[in-house]
Write a protein that holds these residues in place. Sequence first.
Motif, PDB file in Angstrom:
ATOM      1  N   LEU A  22      21.792-125.098  31.252  1.00 30.55           N
ATOM      2  CA  LEU A  22      21.051-125.015  29.980  1.00 30.55           C
ATOM      3  C   LEU A  22      19.944-123.970  30.069  1.00 30.55           C
ATOM      4  N   ILE A  25      21.313-120.419  29.370  1.00 28.42           N
ATOM      5  CA  ILE A  25      21.520-119.990  27.979  1.00 28.42           C
ATOM      6  C   ILE A  25      20.229-119.846  27.187  1.00 28.42           C
ATOM      7  N   VAL A  26      19.181-120.579  27.539  1.00 25.34           N
ATOM      8  CA  VAL A  26      17.953-120.449  26.743  1.00 25.34           C
ATOM      9  C   VAL A  26      17.046-119.312  27.210  1.00 25.34           C
ATOM     10  N   MET A  58      10.655-121.598  28.551  1.00 29.46           N
ATOM     11  CA  MET A  58      11.797-122.157  27.802  1.00 29.46           C
ATOM     12  C   MET A  58      12.723-122.946  28.731  1.00 29.46           C
ATOM     13  N   ILE A  62      13.731-127.094  28.525  1.00 31.54           N
ATOM     14  CA  ILE A  62      15.072-127.642  28.293  1.00 31.54           C
ATOM     15  C   ILE A  62      15.625-128.343  29.541  1.00 31.54           C
TER      16      ILE A  62
END
Lengths: 94, 249
Positions: A22, A25-26, A58, A62
Motif C-alpha cells: 500500500l 502505491i501511495v 503518506m 496508510i
Amino acid sequence: MRNREMAGKIIIDTERCKGCGLCVIVCPKNSIVISRHSNKNGYFPAQVNNINCTGCAMCAIICPEAIIEVHRDNNIAAVESAKKDRPSLIEEKA
Amino acid sequence: MKTVFTRTATLKDCPTHYCPGCGHGIAHRLIAEAIDELGIRGRTIGIAPVGCAVLAYDYLDVDMIEVAHGRAPAVATGMKRTNPDKIIFSYQGDGDLAAIGTAEIIHAAHRAEQLTVVFINNAVFGMTGGQMAPTTVLGQVTATTQKGREAIGEGYPLQICELLAVLPGAIYIERCSVYNPAQVRKTKKAIKHAFELQVNGAEGLSLVEVLSPCPTYWRMTPAKAMEWIEKEMTKTFPLGCLKSFELTK
C-alpha cells in the motif's frame, strides 16, 4: 551531495513488513519498492530509496502495521536545494 | 531531522496477526492516536469484538475486555452506567455489530447510552472464511454466494449508519473509509470527535463506520481491494457524516 538534497527520510521495519504494497502505491515520489529478498517471516518487504523522499508521511499514514517512521529536515538549505530539482510537497505547504 | 510520524504509545510495539493489507491495523492505529491525543489512556476501557479483531487487546495498551459475539454495546452500557467517569469504546466488525449484535446496537442507541462505537465494515465474515455478511454488497461473490449476492433470497446490504441516524439517541454517526491517506485522515478526525463527545459528556451514542478492505476474502491484492472500496463499496455505503453534533463548550 545526495544527503544535502534530501528533505525527508523514512525508516521501515522490514522484519515486520508484510509486503502489502500500500505504501508503494501511495508514495507520490515512487521512492518505495517491494524488495526481491524475503524477510524472516517469508514476506517480501517494502524497501525505500530515500533520495526522492519529501517526508510527506503518506506511506506511514496508510501502513496497516504502523512500522514506518518518518523524519523531515528542518534545515531550510536542504529543503531549498530539494525544491530546485522538482516540486515537492514541502513547497506546496510553505 | 524532525520526526514527523512515529508509532504512538498506546499502540503496543508488536506485530499484528492480520493479513497483509488488512484495514484493522490502520483502524487500531487511529484509535490509539485519538486516545493519546485526548490524553485519556488511563481511563479508557475498550471492548474487543468476536471476529478477526478478537485479539485487539493485544495491540491496544488500554484496559480491554472481550465479550460475547455482538454483545459489546450491552456490556458497554453496564460499564458506562457503573463507571460514568470512564471512557468506554467498543470496536466491532460487521459480523459482530450488523449480524448477531444488531439488536444490541439499536437498543444502545435508542437508550442514548454514552458510548463510542467503532464499526469496521469489510462486507464479509473474515474470521470464519469469507462467508456472506448482512453488509455484503449486491453482486459480491463470497464463499456462500458463489454467483454473487442477489437481493431476492439473500437480501439487501444492511446500512447500519442510515438505520441508526433516525434514532434521536444516536448523536454522531459518520461513515468513513481507509482507501487512501486523505480518507485515513478523515477517519481519524471522526474517531477523535467520537471520543471527544464522550469525554465532554455529550448524551448519546456516537458511531463511526469504517469501510475497510479484506483482501484475502475479496480475493484481491491489497491495492485492488482499496480501489474496490472506492469504486464499488461506496456506491452501497456512501461516505459522509449522517448525523453531526456540535459541542457547545
